[in-house]
Each structure stands twice: as structure tokens, then as C-alpha cells.
Design a protein around this motif. Structure first.
Motif, PDB file in Angstrom:
ATOM      1  N   UNK A 241       0.818  -1.217   0.000  1.00 36.22           N
ATOM      2  CA  UNK A 241       0.000   0.000   0.000  1.00 36.22           C
ATOM      3  C   UNK A 241       0.848   1.262   0.000  1.00 36.22           C
ATOM      4  N   UNK A 242       1.932   1.246   0.774  1.00 32.09           N
ATOM      5  CA  UNK A 242       2.780   2.434   0.850  1.00 32.09           C
ATOM      6  C   UNK A 242       3.485   2.682  -0.470  1.00 32.09           C
ATOM      7  N   UNK A 304      -8.216  -9.801   3.486  1.00 35.35           N
ATOM      8  CA  UNK A 304      -7.580  -8.601   4.028  1.00 35.35           C
ATOM      9  C   UNK A 304      -7.542  -7.493   2.993  1.00 35.35           C
ATOM     10  N   UNK A 307     -11.155  -6.098   2.488  1.00 35.53           N
ATOM     11  CA  UNK A 307     -11.689  -5.379   3.655  1.00 35.53           C
ATOM     12  C   UNK A 307     -10.984  -4.036   3.826  1.00 35.53           C
ATOM     13  N   UNK A 308      -9.669  -4.067   3.653  1.00 34.81           N
ATOM     14  CA  UNK A 308      -8.940  -2.819   3.833  1.00 34.81           C
ATOM     15  C   UNK A 308      -9.289  -1.837   2.723  1.00 34.81           C
ATOM     16  N   UNK A 310     -12.037  -1.459   1.320  1.00 37.97           N
ATOM     17  CA  UNK A 310     -13.381  -0.906   1.490  1.00 37.97           C
ATOM     18  C   UNK A 310     -13.394   0.361   2.324  1.00 37.97           C
ATOM     19  N   UNK A 311     -12.390   0.554   3.162  1.00 38.18           N
ATOM     20  CA  UNK A 311     -12.449   1.708   4.071  1.00 38.18           C
ATOM     21  C   UNK A 311     -11.506   2.835   3.659  1.00 38.18           C
ATOM     22  N   UNK A 312     -10.883   2.717   2.490  1.00 37.67           N
ATOM     23  CA  UNK A 312      -9.932   3.760   2.094  1.00 37.67           C
ATOM     24  C   UNK A 312     -10.665   5.010   1.597  1.00 37.67           C
ATOM     25  N   UNK A 317      -4.700   4.336  -2.957  1.00 35.02           N
ATOM     26  CA  UNK A 317      -4.469   3.367  -1.884  1.00 35.02           C
ATOM     27  C   UNK A 317      -5.518   2.256  -1.954  1.00 35.02           C
ATOM     28  N   UNK A 321      -4.817  -1.793  -2.246  1.00 34.17           N
ATOM     29  CA  UNK A 321      -5.382  -2.921  -1.491  1.00 34.17           C
ATOM     30  C   UNK A 321      -6.136  -3.866  -2.405  1.00 34.17           C
ATOM     31  N   UNK A 443     -18.037  -7.975  -2.126  1.00 41.04           N
ATOM     32  CA  UNK A 443     -17.631  -6.840  -1.289  1.00 41.04           C
ATOM     33  C   UNK A 443     -16.862  -5.812  -2.112  1.00 41.04           C
ATOM     34  N   UNK A 446     -18.445  -2.886  -3.842  1.00 30.71           N
ATOM     35  CA  UNK A 446     -18.762  -1.698  -3.053  1.00 30.71           C
ATOM     36  C   UNK A 446     -17.770  -0.579  -3.305  1.00 30.71           C
TER      37      UNK A 446
ATOM     38  N   UNK B 636     -12.558  -3.625   8.164  1.00 33.51           N
ATOM     39  CA  UNK B 636     -11.649  -2.904   7.280  1.00 33.51           C
ATOM     40  C   UNK B 636     -10.884  -1.835   8.035  1.00 33.51           C
ATOM     41  N   UNK B 639      -8.201  -3.453   9.976  1.00 34.78           N
ATOM     42  CA  UNK B 639      -7.099  -3.880   9.123  1.00 34.78           C
ATOM     43  C   UNK B 639      -6.235  -2.685   8.768  1.00 34.78           C
TER      44      UNK B 639
END
Lengths: 506, 673
Positions: A241-242, A304, A307-308, A310-312, A317, A321, A443, A446, B636, B639
Motif C-alpha cells: 500500500x505504501x 484482508x 476489507x482494507x 473498502x475503508x480507504x 491506496x 489494497x 464486497x 462496493x 476494514x 485492518x
């Protein structure tokens, strides 16, 4: 008529040779005129080299070089390299991604210094990847992997005045060094058990049995770790990600598509050739069940990653993910291999390869769209993407294609490749793996659709100003979009080729 | 064999072409696309006549045209054409009525200055094409698809005047009520595929043939729910019958049809005579070889038919509007056809389908003519005395009325009598259910005679009861022409199958229709059906005696009804006698509260259940979905927190992860042994 009848054996490595020569030529151009701002010459040479290598690979692939129809795989240099259908197939992925990236870089780097270095690093990395696909010995695997990785570190840190780019490059390098250490240690342990580095010889030695199952298991696990680093799989994914976020967007595209595919290319070969599952699952009173290992990694990685993602709030970034999530899908190709799988093994591995090809187009395209947005200076979050479609409808349409294709919706290539992958996993009896993949895909819709919604539906909060219409970026993005769409009707030959060349490994 | 039958697809495609023309270019054409429709239906009619004669000469046609879904090792879904006597007869009926309706529409729509004519003619074209496609369908699935298209077209045409309140609501009701029946039909189609692996009507894989072989133990089929073959076939038959009951407006799904009178009158003629409503009965006739195998289904069909015939006839008695009377008469007459089919009278029912098509189209077009004359006032109590003002309409209408009432020698007499005769002899042969159905059918004859002539007398006889009736609007050739053609047909078509004359006087060979329907695929002809009928025949005083008694009784009832109407209403100043019925009148006016109870079912039973389901959907299903998404987002977020940005944390986590994998796999694989 096959190339073999007219060409010497070493010519089978022509794609790698062409890429290496292109890299040297770029250095030569840069040496003659170090202060040149003739970006077009450099980008053109790099693109031409990549296309030439890809064309040769495609020609070999159609001609049957290194495949059963012309006498099987071609081993070179004391079995250190092997050219077969799979290596050519992956070469096609690397070179097409490289070509798209170099074309896009023409605009992206327009105002930057050290352009000659940039293109030669990209081409050298591509050479390394091509060699990774051909490696038949753990030594060449390690060397080619480093050849691909070292230019990548430099590329990530290419924007020398950008703190994010420097930081990302350093982190990538540190994690890479750690992973290389783990990988090299793994190779040494395997050598300790088998006394050989050449993949078929390792398999032959293991077939005679060994008492050192623990050492072998540790070695195999550590080698898997090295590949997990290259493919950005859990738990070696932390750099991704970085690095993807900090790197120039074309480099992110390059790393997340080509470099990841290279990791899979070498992993597929090493595990199926050197550690045949039927041998290592019943050896010395123990078992080294790497299929279980990869099943575990696949589930954790895709879950992982999704899920990660989904919240960015940052689109780049999020894509980073999502690329981790896709590594999870591709790992199914190794996870669903079974001892008595027969033809199903080749099918699932081939489906994974075909997915990587489609992924090469849609993911590269998505990152290059981000490169375009960065070029426009619009910002990186979802809100910054609001209303882009009203200003740049063609590019937004292409991005929509990439997003829906990544999510696996028809009528795009990503739908059918994901479908083939899950279907062949079910055929192999791994319905639960396919089910986890399907849930994750649902997922993923989304966060992919958030981008589409922002571009088409939302109103921009501040007036949008789009300066230039970067030609190179547009060409690359549209090419990727057309490829993504055409891979739906054209998927049949792709999957057939992939499954045929994959079946040759078993 | 290249012959006229190879042109059969054109019969369906021509009206479809007219649909496209009217839709695309209608607004630029004179008459709003009517001429394209007339040309297309005339062409189809000519081809149908040619087809009819070819079939009379013994040719048949059964071919798959297009396979649109090829099953790997399962079922192929196809479109195909089946031309046999039944479908060729129906083709002639449909194309003729459609042609006349198109011509009539020139007078009813164009001359009256209606707007939206391209839409109207496009609807008529598609309606005709759908019905023709349904008629020639060679398998049940294709039949279902065109059946649905017919339903869609009726929705579009009933709701033609969509700016008023009534028509859209009536269209919606017609659509929903028939859809309710079609729902069962669809399950039936799936059941047929699941049971037989084929839904063809004819040929070696025809499902009626397979069913027959299965019952004889020569062939095995899949049955479900642990039923035996006989019971399962009954279930399948009843499922398909659901669609029939909806489309043919049989009890209890008849409620849409009277409302459908909101559509333009020519559309009503088309719906009632040749397309929508006929589709249901035609379907039963089409797959009669299947129904005839299950006595229970046949008995149910007969009972529904007999009951509907009587039930609808009684409601027709009190209606004020001319089209309402005709609407209930349609329900009642289709009841007779169902009765005929259920009682084993395949030829009789088909015969009645044909005669009814002509006289009912005639009556509707006649009513349309009257409505034009009355400036679109449909109330019979405002009419009267139109006999002298519009003689062509009067005589044509009279011919149709005599046919509807079943007065010898008009068409309706022969066919209705044959239906009742078949029911009677099979009832006497030991089926008391059929006798009950016969009794209802016979009683309905009386009511039919009564309401028919009440309508005739109120409309045409006596003194004019309103200003418009004294000075009616004239009608032109395009109205009179179709009326004249149909008037002649209503008077004469009965002669094609004069079974009573044959039986009584022993003249052999004048049952032309029967012979015609005998000449077909061996599994599809009347002779084959007659062998399979699960009834035996009984007679009173020999065959000829029974024929004579049956005909005399039904004719007597019809004349009785007509005579009562004459006494009550054929007077210069008729008055409403319905008050004498007392409370029965209210019940009849309200159509036995059929609408009310169905609305109650919808609002009182279905709606609460829907509410509960909605709660379930909103609360539990959506709750689970929302829960999953919030859990996902929460996870999320967690994570995301692992990704601290500190590279030494990453190295530590990486190493820990590798160690965990090592421990797990090592323990499983016995590496530490």
C-alpha cells in the motif's frame, strides 16, 4: 513451420535479449545526450523494445516454441533457464504492461529529470521479470528476482523531491531486503536437503525420499515467503500500500501488474516442478503441504485486501489494497492443486494465468487513469474524483470499464476470467475457496462502484479544471480499456492457451 | 416439399411488419398506418385460406424454425411451426376477424377523429401477429411466450385512451388477473419440460404422446412429489389450465373481461372473437391429447365451463350497457367451449370456437356501429327504434343475435347444440358430473336467449328514448362492409357441421368439420381423441332420439328466453323489470360480488401477508445485509490500523506471520518429529 527449425536454441530467449538490448540502448542514448529533454525518443525506444519482445513472445507462442508440438520445453545453459509455453505467456503479460506504462510515462514524466534512467530501469526490471518466468534453477530464480526488484526500488523512489515517493521507496527496499534474506535462506535449506538448485533435479532427489522433512518444510515455506513478497501476499504485503501510493502512478501500475505476475510466474514453476505435491505430501514420515499453505494465504490475502480497500478514502491506496485482493484470487491457482487432480490441476493453474493476463490490462489501466488524474492535479481522494465524467467522458468511461471489470461484472474480461478461475477451483473440489472468492468479489463491488459513482453521479464541490489532454496517457488508457473489453469475446483462445501450457508443467 | 405451407411463417410476419411500419412511420402515412395493417392482414388472410385448402388436401407442416437455446445434453428451446387442421382453421378465423376489425377501425377510429392512431394500429398489428404466432406454435414454451405477448397487447389496447380514468385501470386489471393465471401456466410449462424433456405438440417427442406411452407403461417419465403418473399429469394439466382460465375469462378469473370494455370497440371485437380470450380455449384444444388422458382434469374443465356459462349468462340479464351484455355473453359462450372440451366433445368445442368467433365479432362490430350512431353513448335505455335508421346494422346484428341465442338454423344453434349433445350422451354414459354440467349449460341457454333479445329489442325496437336515438349519426361503408360479411357468416357457418341432420335423417358425410379435423397427424386428430376419451356414451331412445330430444330441448329453452324478452321488452315504451327481482337484482348488478371478494382477498389477506414479508425483508434480510456491511467496514478499519506506517512494525509482523505459518504447517506436517 516452427521457429525451431530455422533458429538456434538460444534464440528462444529472444524476448529477454531484446529487452536487455533495449535497456542498454536507452542508456546509450542517455550517455550521448545526458541533458536531453527528448522524452519522445526515450519513450518510443522503450515502447518499441517492449512491443518487439512481446511480438516475439506471441510469435513463439503461436508457433509452438517450447511446447509439446515442437518437442517440448527448451532447456538452456545447463538447465538454468527453460523456455516453454508458460514463460512465453507470462512474457506477453510483462511486455504488454511495460508498453502501456512506457507510453503513459511520456506524458507523466514530461517535466521530470533523469528520464533516460527511468526508462532503462523499467526495461531492466521487465528483463528481470522475463527471466523470472524462464528460471529453472533456484539460483537464476534468485538472481532474476533481484534483477526485477532492484530497479523497482529505484523506480518507486523516482520522484526525488517528493517525500512520499522517497519514503515509499525506502520501505519497499527494507521489506524487500528482509524478504530476500528469507528467500535466500529458504533456497539454502532446500539445497541442504537435496544437493541441487536445478528444479527438476530437486524434484528427482525428493522422489528418492529424505529424512530432513523439517528442514525441507522450512525451506519451502521461506521460498514461498519470497514469492509472497513479490506478489504482495499476506504476510509479506506490508510494503504494497505504501509503495503503490507513494510511487509515480505509472510505476504503481507496473509493479502491481507486471511485477506481481512475475512473482506468480516463478512461484507456479518452482512449486509445480521442484516440489511436486504428490512427492512432498508424503515424505520422510511428514508432509510439506504447500497447497494448504497457499489456500490459507489466498483466503487471508483476498479477505484482508478487500476489507482494507473498502475503508480507504484515497483512490490510489484503495487500488493498492484491491491489488492485494487480486493476488489472493490468483493464489487459488496454486491452492487448488491436488495430489490426484490430473487435468483439473492444469485447468485451475491456467485459469489463474489467464486471470493475471486480464488483470494486467484492467489494473494497469486503472492506475494509469490515476496517473492522468494526478497529471491534472485533481487530488487523490474519492471526493476529488467527483464529476470527472462531465469533463473527461472518454477517460471516465474507460475507468468505469476497469472498475467493473476488476469487480468481475459482465460484459468485461474480468468477469469471465474470474468466472473461469472460480469454476475450475470448484472443479478441483475447492468450492469453499471459490465461495470465499465470490463473497470477496461482492464486497469489492462496493468500493469499485464508489469510484464510478463519484465520477458520474456526484457533483464536484469546487469547479473542475482539466488542463491538458495528455495523448500518451489517453492512448495507454484506451488501449487497456479496449483490451479489457475485447478479452471477453477473445477469452476462449486465451484460456485454452493458458490451460494447455499450464498442463505441460505437471 | 415446397408448397404453400412453406409460406406459413409469412402469415405471422406480415402483421408484425405492419406493427413495425405503423410504429415507425405511421404518423407520416395517410390513415395513421391503417392501410399497412389492412394490407398485411389481407395478405395473411389470403395465405391462411391457401393454407386451409392445402391442409384440406391432406398436407401438414411441422418444422422447427429456430433453436434459440441449445441444451448441451438436455432440452433444446425452439421456435417452430405446426400447421394442422386445427391451427389452419384458427388462422383463417384470426386473419379474417383481424382484417375486418382493421377495416371497421377506419370507421370507428379514423372517421371519429381519434388521436394516437399509429399507436392504435401498431397495437392491432402486434396483437394479430402475437395471436397468429400462438396459433402456429409447435411447442408449449413458444405458445406461452406468444400467450404473454397477447396479454401485453391487450393491456396496451384496452388502455388505449390512457388519459381517461377508466381504461388504464381496466388495462391494469386485465393484465394482473390474466397474469395470475399465467403464473400457474409458467409453472406448468416448466413441469412439462421437467417431466417429458420436450414440450412439442406433435412429432415423435410430443409430450401428449409421451404421456400416453407413460400411462401404458411403454415409456418412463419423471414425476415429482412422489406422485404416480396419472396424478402428476393431472397436476400438470391443472397448472396449465390456470393460464387458460385467466385468458379465457372463466370463473373465478373472469372479472377482468367486463372491465376490458373500456377499450375501443373494435379491440373488444378482436379480443373476444379471435385473439385474447380465444387463446385459452385454443390452448386446451391444442394439447387436448394430454388433457384427454386425465379424467379428473376433464371433469374440472367441464364443471368450470358449465358453471361459467350459467353464471355469466345470469349476470348479463340486468346490464344496461350494450357492450357489458356482450362481455358477459362472451364469458358465457367460452364457458360452453370449455364444457364441450371437458365433456369429450373436441369437435363440438372447436366448432363453437369458430361460429362464436364470427357471430361475436359481428355483435361487437354491430355494437360499435350503434355506438358511433349514438355518439358514444352505450346505455341501451337511451336507444330504441334504431331498426329503421340503420337497417344494415340491424339485420346483421339480428343475424348475430339469432346465432348467439342458438336459434335454428343460425350458426350458434348447431355448435351449441353439439356441445350440449356431447355432454348429454357422455353424462348418460355414467358420468353424473357431466349431467350436472349439462343442466347448467341448458339453463344458460334460456338466459342467453333472454338477454340477447332484451338487448336487440331495447336497442333497435320500440320508440327512440333520447334525442340522439331519434337522429343517429350515420355510418359508412367501412362499417357496413364488415358487418355484412360477418352477418352472412353468422347465418351460414353452422352448416359446415350439421350433425343433428346427419343423425336424424341418416345423410352421411355432411359433418365436414369433423372430417376436416380427422385428417391430421395421427396423434392430433379428432379420431385419436375420440378413442382416448374416458367416457362412454348413453342414449335416450337411440342415437337419433337423443339428438332430436337434445336439439328440441335446447331450442325450446332458447325460444323461451327470447319469447320472455319479447313480452317484456318488445313494446313501444319498455320499462325496467329488474325491480321485480328484488334483492337478487342487487346481487346481479354487483356481479355476485366477485370483484368485491377478490379485492378483499387482495387487501384483506394478501396485503397483511405482504406486510409481514416486508417486515421480514426490511428487518431481517436487510438487517443481515446492513450488518454484514457494517461489520466489513469495521473490520476494514481494524485492518487499516495494522498498517501503521512504521517499517519496523512491518518487519516484526512479517516475521511473526512467517513464524505462525511455520508452527501451523510444521505441526500439521510433522516437521518437528
Amino acid at each position: 513451420m516452427t521457429p525451431l527449425q530455422t533458429l538456434p536454441e538460444w534464440a528462444a530467449t529472444a524476448p529477454a535479449i531484446v529487452l536487455a538490448l533495449t535497456g542498454l540502448a536507452l542508456l546509450l542514448i542517455d550517455t550521448i545526450d545526458p541533458d536531453s529533454t527528448n522524452n519522445g525518443l526515450l519513450a518510443g525506444t522503450a515502447t518499441l523494445g517492449a512491443l518487439a519482445a512481446g511480438g516475439i513472445a506471441a510469435w513463439f507462442l503461436i508457433g509452438g516454441t517450447g511446447m509439446e508440438s515442437t518437442g517440448g520445453a527448451i532447456s538452456l545453459y545447463g538447465d538454468a533457464l527453460v523456455v516453454d509455453g508458460m514463460s512465453l505467456f507470462f512474457t506477453l503479460i510483462f511486455t504488454s504492461v511495460t508498453a502501456m506504462v512506457t507510453v503513459a510515462s511520456y506524458d507523466y514524466l514530461a517535466d521530470e529529470e533523469y528520464q533516460g534512467e527511468f526508462y532503462s530501469l523499467v526495461i531492466f526490471a521487465a528483463t528481470g521479470m522475463t527471466l523470472m518466468g524462464m528460471s529453472n534453477s533456484l539460483a537464476t530464480v534468485f538472481v532474476s528476482l533481484e534483477l526485477a526488484s532492484l530497479p523497482s526500488y529505484a523506480l518507486v523512489a523516482f520522484l526525488k523531491k517528493d517525500r512520499g515517493s522517497i519514503e515509499a521507496g525506502l520501505k519497499y527496499f527494507l521489506i524487500g531486503a528482509l524478504s530476500s534474506a528469507v528467500f535466500a535462506f529458504g533456497i539454502s535449506l532446500v539445497f541442504a536437503v537435496t544437493g541441487s538448485l536445478v528444479l527438476p533435479e530437486v524434484a528427482a532427489t525428493l522422489a528418492e525420499g529424505t529424512e530432513l522433512v523439517g528442514v525441507l518444510g522450512l525451506g519451502v515455506l521461506m521460498i514461498a515467503g519470497g514469492f509472497a513478497f513479490k506478489t504482495a501476499s499476506v504476510p509479506f504485503h506490508f510494503w504494497a500500500p505504501e509503495a503503490y501510493e507513494g510511487a509515480p502512478a505509472p510505476v504503481s501500475a507496473f509493479l502491481s501488474s507486471a511485477s506481481k505476475a512475475a512473482g506468480f510466474a516463478v512461484a507456479f514453476r518452482v512449486f509445480t516442478v521442484a516440489f511436486p505435491l504428490e512427492t512432498v505430501t508424503a515424505i520422510g514420515g511428514g508432509s510439506v503441504d504447500w497447497s494448504l499453505l497457499f489456500a490459507l494465504l489466498a483466503v487471508v490475502t483476498m479477505t484482508l485486501g478487500n476489507f482494507a480497500a473498502a475503508t480507504q478514502e484515497n483512490v490510489k491506496r484503495m487500488l493498492a489494497y484491491s491489488s492485494i485482493g487480486h493476488a489472493g484470487y490468483a493464489l487459488i491457482g496454486l491452492a487448488a492443486i491436488t495430489v490426484d487432480g490430473g487435468a483439473a490441476n492444469g485447468d485451475v493453474l491456467g485459469a489463474s494465468m489467464a486471470h493475471l493476463l486480464v488483470y494486467g490490462f484492467m489494473n494497469t489501466g486503472a492506475f494509469l487513469f490515476i496517473a492522468m488524474v494526478e497529471k491534472w492535479g485533481l487530488g487523490r481522494t474519492f471526493e476529488d474524483y467527483n464529476g470527472i465524467a462531465s469533463k473527461a467522458p472518454i477517460a471516465a468511461t474507460a475507468m468505469t470499464v476497469f472498475m467493473f471489470s476488476l469487480a468481475g461484472l459482465p460484459p468485461f474480461g474480468g468477469f469471465v476470467s474470474k468466472y473461469a478461475l472460480f469454476y475450475s477451483a470448484i472443479e478441483s473440489g475447492f468450492w469453499w475457496l471459490a465461495a470465499v472468492g465470490a463473497v470477496n468479489s461482492a464486497l469489492s463491488l462496493f468500493y469499485y462502484s464508489r469510484v464510478v459513482k463519484a465520477m458520474w453521479i456526484e457533483e464536484p464541490s469546487k469547479p473542475l479544471e482539466i488542463g491538458s489532454q495528455p495523448v500518451g496517457l489517453y492512448v495507454a488508457v484506451i488501449f487497456a480499456a479496449v483490451g479489457t473489453v475485447l478479452l471477453l469475446p477473445g477469452f476462449q483462445p486465451v484460456i485454452e492457451t493458458a490451460q494447455t501450457v499450464a498442463a505441460a508443467l505437471f | 416439399m415446397a408448397g404453400i405451407l412453406d409460406f406459413a411463417p409469412a402469415i405471422v410476419l406480415l402483421p408484425f411488419l405492419s406493427f413495425l411500419i405503423a410504429l415507425g412511420a405511421g404518423r407520416y402515412m395517410p390513415k395513421g398506418g391503417a392501410l399497412a395493417g389492412i394490407g398485411a392482414t389481407a395478405g395473411s388472410f389470403v395465405l391462411s385460406i391457401a393454407t386451409f385448402f392445402a391442409v384440406s388436401g391432406g398436407q401438414t407442416y411441422n418444422q422447427t424454425i429456430y433453436t434459440w437455446a441449445e441444451g448441451l445434453d438436455a432440452i433444446n428451446l425452439t421456435f417452430g411451426l405446426l400447421i394442422d387442421p386445427l391451427s389452419s382453421m384458427m388462422l383463417v378465423i384470426v386473419t379474417l376477424v383481424a382484417l375486418l376489425v382493421h377495416v371497421f377501425s377506419l370507421g370507428y377510429m379514423n372517421d371519429e377523429g381519434e388521436t394516437g392512431l399509429p399507436r392504435y394500429y401498431a397495437g392491432l398489428g402486434l396483437f394479430t401477429a402475437s395471436m397468429l404466432g400462438f396459433v402456429v406454435a409447435d411447442n408449449l414454451l413458444m405458445a406461452f411466450m406468444f400467450f404473454e405477448l397477447v396479454g401485453l397487447c391487450s393491456y396496451l389496447l384496452i388502455g388505449f385512451h390512457f388519459r381517461q380514468d377508466g381504461p388504464p385501470s381496466a388495462a391494469k386489471k386485465a393484465f394482473l388477473v390474466t397474469r395470475f393465471g399465467d403464473y400457474f401456466f409458467l409453472i406448468g410449462v416448466v413441469a412439462v419440460f421437467a417431466t417429458f424433456g420436450s414440450a412439442a405438440f406433435a412429432g415423435p417427442d410430443a409430450f401428449p404422446v409421451l404421456a400416453e406411452e407413460a400411462l401404458n407403461g411403454e415409456h418412463s417419465v419423471n414425476t415429482f412429489l412422489g406422485m404416480g403418473e396419472q396424478a402428476w399429469f393431472t397436476v400438470v394439466g391443472l397448472l396449465v389450465l390456470g393460464g387458460v382460465v385467466g385468458k379465457s375469462a372463466q370463473f373465478p378469473l373472469h372479472t377482468w373481461l367486463p372491465d376490458a370494455m373500456e377499450g375501443p370497440t373494435p379491440v373488444s371485437a378482436l379480443i373476444h372473437a379471435a385473439t385474447m380470450v380465444a387463446a385459452g380455449v385454443y390452448l386446451v384444444a391444442r394439447m387436448y391429447g394430454f388433457y384427454v388422458l386425465t379424467p379428473t382434469t376433464l371433469a374440472i374443465i367441464a364443471l368450470i365451463g358449465g358453471f361459467t356459462a350459467l353464471f355469466a349468462a345470469t349476470m348479463g340479464v340486468v346490464k344496461k350497457e350494450i357492450k357489458q351484455v356482450l362481455a358477459y355473453s362472451t364469458i358465457s359462450q367460452y364457458g360452453y367451449m370449455m364444457l364441450g372440451l371437458g365433456a369429450g366433445g373436441y369437435v363440438a368445442a372447436t366448432f363453437h370456437l369458430m361460429t362464436h368467433a364470427f357471430f361475436k365479432a359481428l355483435l361487437f362490430l354491430g355494437a360499435g356501429s350503434v355506438i358511433i350512431a349514438m355518439h358514444h353513448n352505450e346505455n341501451m335505455w337511451d336507444m330504441g327504434g334504431l331498426k329503421d335508421k340503420m337497417p344494415v346494422t340491424y339485420y346483421a346484428f339480428l343475424s348475430g343475435s339469432l346465432a348467439l341465442a342458438g336459434i335454428v338454423p343460425f350458426a350458434g344453434f348447431w355448435s351449441k347444440d353439439e356441445v350440449l349433445y356431447e355432454t348429454l350422451i357422455h353424462g348418460l354414459g355414467g358420468s353424473p358430473i357431466l349431467l350436472a354440467a349439462y343442466a347448467m349449460g341448458l339453463l344458460a341457454v334460456f338466459f342467453t336467449g333472454f338477454y340477447t333479445f332484451r338487448m336487440v329489442f331495447l336497442t333497435f325496437h320500440g320508440e327512440p328514448r333520447s334525442g340522439t336515438a331519434r337522429d343517429p349519426h350515420g355510418v359508412r361503408w367501412n362499417v357496413k362492409g364488415p358487418l355484412a360479411v360477418l352477418g352472412v357468416l353468422a347465418a351460414t357457418t353452422g352448416l359446415v357441421n350439421m350433425v343433428p341432420v346427419e343423425k336424424l335423417f341418416g345423410i352421411e358425410g355432411i359433418d365436414f368439420l369433423h372430417q376436416f379435423l380427422d385428417g391430421s397427424f395421427s396423434s392430433l386428430n379428432a379420431h385419436h381423441y375420440a378413442e382416448l376419451i374416458p367416457y362412454s356414451s348413453g342414449y335416450i331412445g337411440g342415437e337419433a332420439g337423443t339428438v332430436a330430444i337434445g336439439a328440441a330441448v335446447s331450442l325450446g329453452f332458447a325460444l323461451g328466453g327470447a319469447a320472455l324478452a319479447h313480452v317484456l321488452y318488445n313494446v313501444p315504451e319498455p320499462v325496467e323489470h329488474t325491480d321485480k327481482l328484488g334483492s337478487i337484482k342487487t346481487v346481479l348488478y354487483n356481479n355476485y360480488y366477485q370483484d368485491e371478494y377478490q379485492v378483499w382477498i387482495a387487501t384483506g389477506v394478501v396485503q397483511p401477508i405482504s406486510r409481514v414479508l416486508d417486515k421480514f425483508d426490511q428487518g431481517i434480510v436487510d438487517g443481515v445485509v446492513n450488518g454484514i456491511s457494517s461489520v466489513s467496514l469495521f473490520a476494514g478499519g481494524r485492518v487499516k490500523r495494522i498498517q501503521t506506517g512504521v517499517v519496523s512494525n512491518y518487519a516484526a509482523l512479517l516475521t511473526l506471520g512467517l513464524t505462525a505459518l511455520l508452527l501451523g504447517l510444521g505441526l500439521l506436517g510433522g516437521w518437528f518429529a
